[in-house]
Structure formats: C-alpha cells, structure tokens
Design an enzyme around this catalytic site. Structure first.
Site, PDB file in Angstrom:
ATOM      1  N   GLN A   1      24.000 124.000 -39.671  1.00 46.16           N
ATOM      2  CA  GLN A   1      23.514 123.965 -41.056  1.00 46.16           C
ATOM      3  C   GLN A   1      22.124 123.340 -40.976  1.00 46.16           C
ATOM      4  O   GLN A   1      21.985 122.152 -40.703  1.00 46.16           O
ATOM      5  CB  GLN A   1      24.442 123.118 -41.941  1.00 46.16           C
ATOM      6  CG  GLN A   1      24.021 123.144 -43.404  1.00 46.16           C
ATOM      7  CD  GLN A   1      24.771 122.121 -44.267  1.00 46.16           C
ATOM      8  OE1 GLN A   1      25.369 121.171 -43.755  1.00 46.16           O
ATOM      9  NE2 GLN A   1      24.716 122.322 -45.571  1.00 46.16           N
TER      10      GLN A   1
ATOM     11  N   TYR B   1      29.820  97.801   2.410  1.00 40.14           N
ATOM     12  CA  TYR B   1      28.463  98.196   2.011  1.00 40.14           C
ATOM     13  C   TYR B   1      27.463  97.600   2.982  1.00 40.14           C
ATOM     14  O   TYR B   1      27.456  96.388   3.220  1.00 40.14           O
ATOM     15  CB  TYR B   1      28.215  97.674   0.587  1.00 40.14           C
ATOM     16  CG  TYR B   1      26.937  98.115  -0.041  1.00 40.14           C
ATOM     17  CD1 TYR B   1      26.561  99.456  -0.046  1.00 40.14           C
ATOM     18  CD2 TYR B   1      26.098  97.197  -0.671  1.00 40.14           C
ATOM     19  CE1 TYR B   1      25.383  99.859  -0.646  1.00 40.14           C
ATOM     20  CE2 TYR B   1      24.918  97.600  -1.280  1.00 40.14           C
ATOM     21  CZ  TYR B   1      24.562  98.933  -1.256  1.00 40.14           C
ATOM     22  OH  TYR B   1      23.390  99.338  -1.858  1.00 40.14           O
TER      23      TYR B   1
ATOM     24  N   ASN C   1      32.327 106.543 -45.194  1.00 43.35           N
ATOM     25  CA  ASN C   1      30.881 106.613 -45.408  1.00 43.35           C
ATOM     26  C   ASN C   1      30.159 105.363 -44.932  1.00 43.35           C
ATOM     27  O   ASN C   1      28.971 105.392 -44.681  1.00 43.35           O
ATOM     28  CB  ASN C   1      30.578 106.843 -46.896  1.00 43.35           C
ATOM     29  CG  ASN C   1      31.261 108.105 -47.417  1.00 43.35           C
ATOM     30  OD1 ASN C   1      31.076 109.180 -46.863  1.00 43.35           O
ATOM     31  ND2 ASN C   1      32.083 107.973 -48.436  1.00 43.35           N
TER      32      ASN C   1
ATOM     33  N   ARG D   1      24.618 105.944 -44.684  1.00 48.36           N
ATOM     34  CA  ARG D   1      25.217 104.660 -45.081  1.00 48.36           C
ATOM     35  C   ARG D   1      25.880 103.916 -43.919  1.00 48.36           C
ATOM     36  O   ARG D   1      26.259 102.761 -44.058  1.00 48.36           O
ATOM     37  CB  ARG D   1      26.235 104.895 -46.214  1.00 48.36           C
ATOM     38  CG  ARG D   1      25.547 105.094 -47.559  1.00 48.36           C
ATOM     39  CD  ARG D   1      26.537 105.443 -48.647  1.00 48.36           C
ATOM     40  NE  ARG D   1      26.986 106.831 -48.576  1.00 48.36           N
ATOM     41  CZ  ARG D   1      27.997 107.325 -49.294  1.00 48.36           C
ATOM     42  NH1 ARG D   1      28.671 106.534 -50.100  1.00 48.36           N
ATOM     43  NH2 ARG D   1      28.322 108.587 -49.195  1.00 48.36           N
TER      44      ARG D   1
ATOM     45  N   GLU E   1      32.508 115.792 -59.786  1.00 50.08           N
ATOM     46  CA  GLU E   1      32.089 114.595 -59.048  1.00 50.08           C
ATOM     47  C   GLU E   1      31.771 113.460 -60.027  1.00 50.08           C
ATOM     48  O   GLU E   1      31.399 113.702 -61.182  1.00 50.08           O
ATOM     49  CB  GLU E   1      30.846 114.897 -58.206  1.00 50.08           C
ATOM     50  CG  GLU E   1      31.051 115.982 -57.155  1.00 50.08           C
ATOM     51  CD  GLU E   1      32.123 115.644 -56.132  1.00 50.08           C
ATOM     52  OE1 GLU E   1      32.033 114.580 -55.482  1.00 50.08           O
ATOM     53  OE2 GLU E   1      33.065 116.438 -55.977  1.00 50.08           O
TER      54      GLU E   1
ATOM     55  N   GLY F   1      24.410 120.412 -48.980  1.00 45.42           N
ATOM     56  CA  GLY F   1      25.672 120.258 -49.696  1.00 45.42           C
ATOM     57  C   GLY F   1      26.836 120.943 -49.003  1.00 45.42           C
ATOM     58  O   GLY F   1      26.661 121.779 -48.118  1.00 45.42           O
TER      59      GLY F   1
HETATM   60  C1  UD1 Z   1      33.264 115.317 -51.042  1.00 51.48           C
HETATM   61  C2  UD1 Z   1      33.674 116.169 -52.235  1.00 51.48           C
HETATM   62  C3  UD1 Z   1      34.563 115.326 -53.142  1.00 51.48           C
HETATM   63  C4  UD1 Z   1      35.756 114.812 -52.370  1.00 51.48           C
HETATM   64  C5  UD1 Z   1      35.319 114.057 -51.135  1.00 51.48           C
HETATM   65  C6  UD1 Z   1      36.496 113.714 -50.272  1.00 51.48           C
HETATM   66  C7  UD1 Z   1      31.838 117.718 -52.706  1.00 51.48           C
HETATM   67  C8  UD1 Z   1      30.699 118.030 -53.560  1.00 51.48           C
HETATM   68  N1  UD1 Z   1      32.513 116.588 -52.969  1.00 51.48           N
HETATM   69  O1  UD1 Z   1      32.467 114.254 -51.525  1.00 51.48           O
HETATM   70  O2  UD1 Z   1      35.003 116.091 -54.257  1.00 51.48           O
HETATM   71  O3  UD1 Z   1      36.545 113.977 -53.210  1.00 51.48           O
HETATM   72  O4  UD1 Z   1      34.421 114.865 -50.329  1.00 51.48           O
HETATM   73  O5  UD1 Z   1      36.124 112.874 -49.229  1.00 51.48           O
HETATM   74  O6  UD1 Z   1      32.159 118.479 -51.795  1.00 51.48           O
HETATM   75  N2  UD1 Z   1      28.532 117.752 -45.236  1.00 51.48           N
HETATM   76  C9  UD1 Z   1      27.910 118.782 -44.573  1.00 51.48           C
HETATM   77  N3  UD1 Z   1      26.758 119.286 -45.066  1.00 51.48           N
HETATM   78  C10 UD1 Z   1      26.199 118.839 -46.201  1.00 51.48           C
HETATM   79  C11 UD1 Z   1      26.840 117.787 -46.898  1.00 51.48           C
HETATM   80  C12 UD1 Z   1      28.016 117.273 -46.395  1.00 51.48           C
HETATM   81  O7  UD1 Z   1      28.402 119.227 -43.525  1.00 51.48           O
HETATM   82  O8  UD1 Z   1      25.163 119.373 -46.580  1.00 51.48           O
HETATM   83  C13 UD1 Z   1      29.780 117.195 -44.686  1.00 51.48           C
HETATM   84  C14 UD1 Z   1      29.687 115.719 -44.380  1.00 51.48           C
HETATM   85  O9  UD1 Z   1      29.315 115.511 -43.019  1.00 51.48           O
HETATM   86  C15 UD1 Z   1      31.105 115.234 -44.638  1.00 51.48           C
HETATM   87  C16 UD1 Z   1      31.651 116.219 -45.657  1.00 51.48           C
HETATM   88  O10 UD1 Z   1      30.790 117.335 -45.640  1.00 51.48           O
HETATM   89  O11 UD1 Z   1      31.910 115.287 -43.477  1.00 51.48           O
HETATM   90  C17 UD1 Z   1      31.699 115.622 -47.053  1.00 51.48           C
HETATM   91  O12 UD1 Z   1      30.387 115.254 -47.440  1.00 51.48           O
HETATM   92  P1  UD1 Z   1      30.111 113.932 -48.235  1.00 51.48           P
HETATM   93  O13 UD1 Z   1      28.677 113.871 -48.556  1.00 51.48           O
HETATM   94  O14 UD1 Z   1      30.731 112.781 -47.552  1.00 51.48           O
HETATM   95  O15 UD1 Z   1      30.906 114.270 -49.593  1.00 51.48           O
HETATM   96  P2  UD1 Z   1      31.517 113.271 -50.623  1.00 51.48           P
HETATM   97  O16 UD1 Z   1      30.462 112.767 -51.514  1.00 51.48           O
HETATM   98  O17 UD1 Z   1      32.341 112.278 -49.916  1.00 51.48           O
HETATM   99 CA    CA Z   2      32.619 111.547 -47.767  1.00 52.10          CA
END
Ligand code: UD1
Ligand code: CA
Length: 458
Positions: free
Chosen positions: A73, A387, A227, A15, A155, A78
């Site tokens: 990863q 120079y 985001n 995004r 969520e 997730g």
């Molecule tokens: C997540 C939480 C949500 C919380 C919010 C706070 C979950 C399922 N949800 O949502 O409850 O309110 O953060 O900001 O955890 N990332 C990885 N690997 C992945 C996916 C994500 O390292 O496979 C990292 C992303 O880079 C990011 C963080 O995890 O820094 C959060 O991921 P993101 O997809 O932004 O989660 P949210 O939907 O914001």
């Molecule tokens: Ca986030």
C-alpha cells in the site's frame, strides 16, 4: 467455498514512538503480525495477503514468506484503501475474503473459525465481528436498525451523541463475500480524516440490500488493538496469563505463575514443574516431568523428559537429554548437546560441545568445541583450549575417559577411549586409548628448606 485472508499492516504506528514498524513489536516472543498469522493459519485459508507500507521489506524479512503474499500500500490512505491494495494479489479469487488488523495479536483461531462458520450459515455477503467494549472510544461503533439489522459502523470522530453511547464495537475482523468485494471501489474518502474507511462498506452494503450482519461473539480482551506501548504491555500480560493457563490445563505445575515468562511457541510436557523467575523463550520444549528451578532462562532449546535444570542456569540453542541434570549456575551456549543421564554442575560452560550419556562435568569447567563420549568424567577446573587466536579447534574425548582436575586440553587434540589424564596436566598431543597421560612437572622436595629461609631472614 474458498477462503483468503487479508491482514492490514501498513499503518505507521506513530504512537508506539519507535523506529520499528508497529506490527514488528513483540508479544510473548513473536511479532504482533506473527501472532495474528499464527491464528490465521489455523483457519487453513487458501491464501494469506499481508498489506504493508513503506516498511514492507523489513516486515517480509522478519516475518518470512512461507505461505504469505505481500502487497504494497504505497500510502497509508486508510483501511479501505489498504484492502483495495491487496486485490491485485487476489486476481481471479472469488471466495470469502476474511479481513483483519495486524495490530490485534490476541485474536484466536477458534473465534475466527466460529465467525466464518456463522457468516456461511447465514449466507451473508458481509459479516462484521463485534464485541461489547468497556471503553468503546477507540473503536468504530456498530449502528443497528430498530429490528437489529446492521446499518453502519461509525468511528468516534464521526459519531453523534447517541452513537457515542453505543458499546457494541467493530473488532476490525470482517468477511467479505464476492458481492461486498465488488463495493470496495465505491468507498469515498472520509471528509474528516481524509482516509478511505473500510468500515464504510457496511452502510454501502445496507443501501444495496446485501445480506450483512454483525456477530457479537468477541471478548474485548481478544480484540484489543495495539496502538501504544502501554496497550502492548497490557496485551502481553493477557497473552502471558493465557499461555500459563493453557499449560496448567495440560498438566504443568507452576510454583508461582506470576513471575514466570513463557513465549507462545514454548511446549511443556505434563508433570513438569516450573519454579519462580523462569524465562522460557522462542522455540523451546520442556519434556514430561522435567523440573526447572528458579532463575533459569532457556531459549530455543529442547529439554528432555525428567531432566532437571537447577537454579540460575542459562541455556541457549541446546539440547538436554532425558534425565540429565544441569546447574546450578551453568551456561550452555549454542550448539551444545547434553546426553541422557549426564551431569553438568556449577560454573560449567559449554559451547558447541556434545557430551554423551552418563558423562559428568561437575565443577568449574570450560568445554568448547568438544566431542565428549559416554561415561566420561571431567575433573574440576578442566579447560579445553579451543582458540589459538585465529581459529577454533576440536577436542575429542572418547568414551570412558577420566580427565583429572585442573587439566588443559590444547586443541586440536584427542584423548583415546578409556585413557586417564593426571590432574594438573597440559595435554598438547593425542593420548592413546587406555594410557595415562601426565604432563605436569615432577614434584621435588628440598629437605629443611623452610628452616634455612628463616635463619637468612634474621
Ligand atoms: C479500525 C476500524 C475500527 C475498529 C478498529 C478495531 C476503520 C476506519 N476503523 O480503527 O472501526 O473498531 O480498527 O481495532 O477501519 N492500516 C493499513 N493501512 C492504512 C491504515 C491502517 O494497513 O492506510 C492497518 C493498520 O496497520 C492496522 C489496521 O489497518 O493494523 C487498523 O488501522 P488503525 O489505524 O489502527 O485503525 P483504528 O483506528 O484502530
Ligand atoms: Ca488500531
């Protein structure tokens, strides 16, 4: 009890709409991940693991490896899967695991420390840091039982109508004790998003009867997850405002704080005055009672106590000594050092030039690759010809030298202590100390020349 921290930074960040990995976007001079790491370091953990995806190499190059371990990863399956990916880097660790998101750059060390303290006081297996959100949609909702005990995090996509009304949300910061870590493997893939949600560990813990709680100690601003670019812009405004408020509290005067841009790493001493439209970047420090006038940019430089930087000046990777004055309209390029009480005036450019205590270059000069001593006077329009088209050469100007206006010093060349260079000279050979060097053509007069010219014209 030992503490390790896992920072989740493997998300794609689509995004943001840019080729740059999300956590490398900058906020007040730091990458978002760098900002999170700075706060995390203040907790003095025993280890920090950054979970990164296919951009791991790029992230490591940018953020560095000092005190950090990187875990890969392989696929972004997730947040739960991301923490599991970190575990191989934490073999044999059995303390408290603090987990947080790499895209929440406003998180402060104070809140993190308070959160860890509460977790330990309560002897919890699992703790979640929560806050009340004005607009909770972007976050997981904290679902509690009637007695207030933590039950689950749900969520937006999975929430029912009554859960959607909950305004207490998950900040994405957790502490997992060894008992909770043991449950990571039990997280099942979310059927809607096909991801392993770390948040599912909350309901798993509740079912197993582990001790868990959500501590609602966050401010919404502090846990803003970034985001989109619009969110980054908003977060930048907040961080900028906090930096200025902090410095104001330390005795710095901002004439118009709304127009000033100060990076997070910048230090400013008390009694300093910062005028409008000033940009202080990177690892810059400004001394006590220094004054920075309007439209000045200083990057990665040290400005001494009581120094004065006048309007429209650019200073990069330089040092300006105590009570020195620079500008207006001066350009100090990398590697330059202006000694204490020295004066650099308008339209003067320095590059890799050291100019000693009390020396002056007041007008219209280029001084590059020069070592200039104390109490030297550089006349208007002086140029070091450093120079030759292939190489750069050094000009040495010893203490007490006087360089007359509009002189050129063709490097490599040395002007000895106390020497004088007559105005308009081109100096190609070393000048002995105390000597007068003159290289201009001697002045001639042709008597009556003008009248003769006029009669020719008729
Ligand atoms: C997540 C939480 C949500 C919380 C919010 C706070 C979950 C399922 N949800 O949502 O409850 O309110 O953060 O900001 O955890 N990332 C990885 N690997 C992945 C996916 C994500 O390292 O496979 C990292 C992303 O880079 C990011 C963080 O995890 O820094 C959060 O991921 P993101 O997809 O932004 O989660 P949210 O939907 O914001
Ligand atoms: Ca986030």
């Amino acid at each position: 009890m030992k503490t390790a921290v896992v920072i989740l930074a493997a998300g794609e960040g689509t995004r943001m709409k840019s080729g740059l990995p999300k956590v490398l976007h900058r906020i007040c001079g730091q990458t978002m991940l760098g900002a999170v790491i700075q706060s995390v370091r203040r907790m003095r953990p025993d280890g920090i693991v950054v979970v990164a995806g296919r951009h791991l190499g790029r992230i490591r190059d940018e953020v560095g490896t000092d005190g950090l371990t990187y875990a890969l990863q392989e696929e972004p399956l997730g947040t739960g899967h991301a923490v599991v990916s970190a575990m191989s880097s934490l073999e044999g660790f059995s303390g408290d695991l603090v987990v947080l998101n790499g895209d929440s750059p406003l998180v402060t060390a104070g809140t993190l420390r308070k959160f860890l303290r509460l977790h330990r006081q309560k002897k919890n297996d699992l703790s979640v840091l929560s806050f009340i959100a004005g607009n909770p949609e972007a976050y997981g909702r904290v679902v509690r039982q009637q007695n207030g005990a933590l039950e689950a995090i749900v969520e937006e996509k999975d929430a029912d109508r009554s859960q959607k009304e909950i305004t207490e949300v998950n900040s994405g910061v957790y502490v997992l004790g060894p008992g909770a870590v043991g449950l990571l493997g039990a997280i099942r893939v979310n059927p809607l998003k096909k991801e392993y949600y770390l948040t599912d560990i909350v309901s798993l813990s509740a079912r197993k009867g582990l001790r868990s709680s959500a501590f609602c100690i966050g401010r919404e601003e502090e846990f803003m997850g970034i985001n989109t670019r619009d969110e980054l812009r908003r977060a930048t405004r907040i961080m900028r405002r906090d930096i200025i408020a902090d410095l104001t509290g330390k005795g710095v005067e901002f004439v118009d704080p709304e127009t000033v841009y100060i990076d997070r790493a910048v230090r400013i001493g008390s009694g300093a005055v910062i005028y409008p439209n000033v940009c202080l970047q990177g690892e810059t420090s400004v001394g006590r009672e220094a004054v920075i006038y309007p439209n000045v940019r200083v990057a990665d430089s040290r400005i001494g106590n009581r120094a004065v930087i006048k309007d429209s000046t650019v200073i990069e990777k330089c040092e300006v000594g105590e009570a020195a004055a620079v500008g207006p309209f001066a350009h100090l390029r990398p590697g330059s050092v202006v000694g204490p009480d020295a004066r650099i005036g308008n339209f003067v450019e320095l590059k890799k030039t050291v100019i000693g205590r009390g020396s002056k270059a007041s007008h219209l000069s280029y001084l590059g690759d020069a070592a200039i001593g104390k109490d030297v006077n550089i006349g208007a329009g002086t140029i070091t010809c450093n120079y030759d088209g292939f190489h750069k050469h050094l000009t040495v100007i010893e203490d007490g030298v006087f360089i007359g206006s509009d002189s050129q010093l063709v490097a490599p060349v040395r002007v000895g202590r106390g020497a004088y260079v007559g105005a308009g000279s081109t100096i190609t050979r070393d000048v002995p100390g105390e000597a007068l060097a003159l290289s201009r053509v001697a002045q001639q007069h042709v008597p009556g020349w003008a009248g003769k010219r006029k009669s020719k014209k008729k």
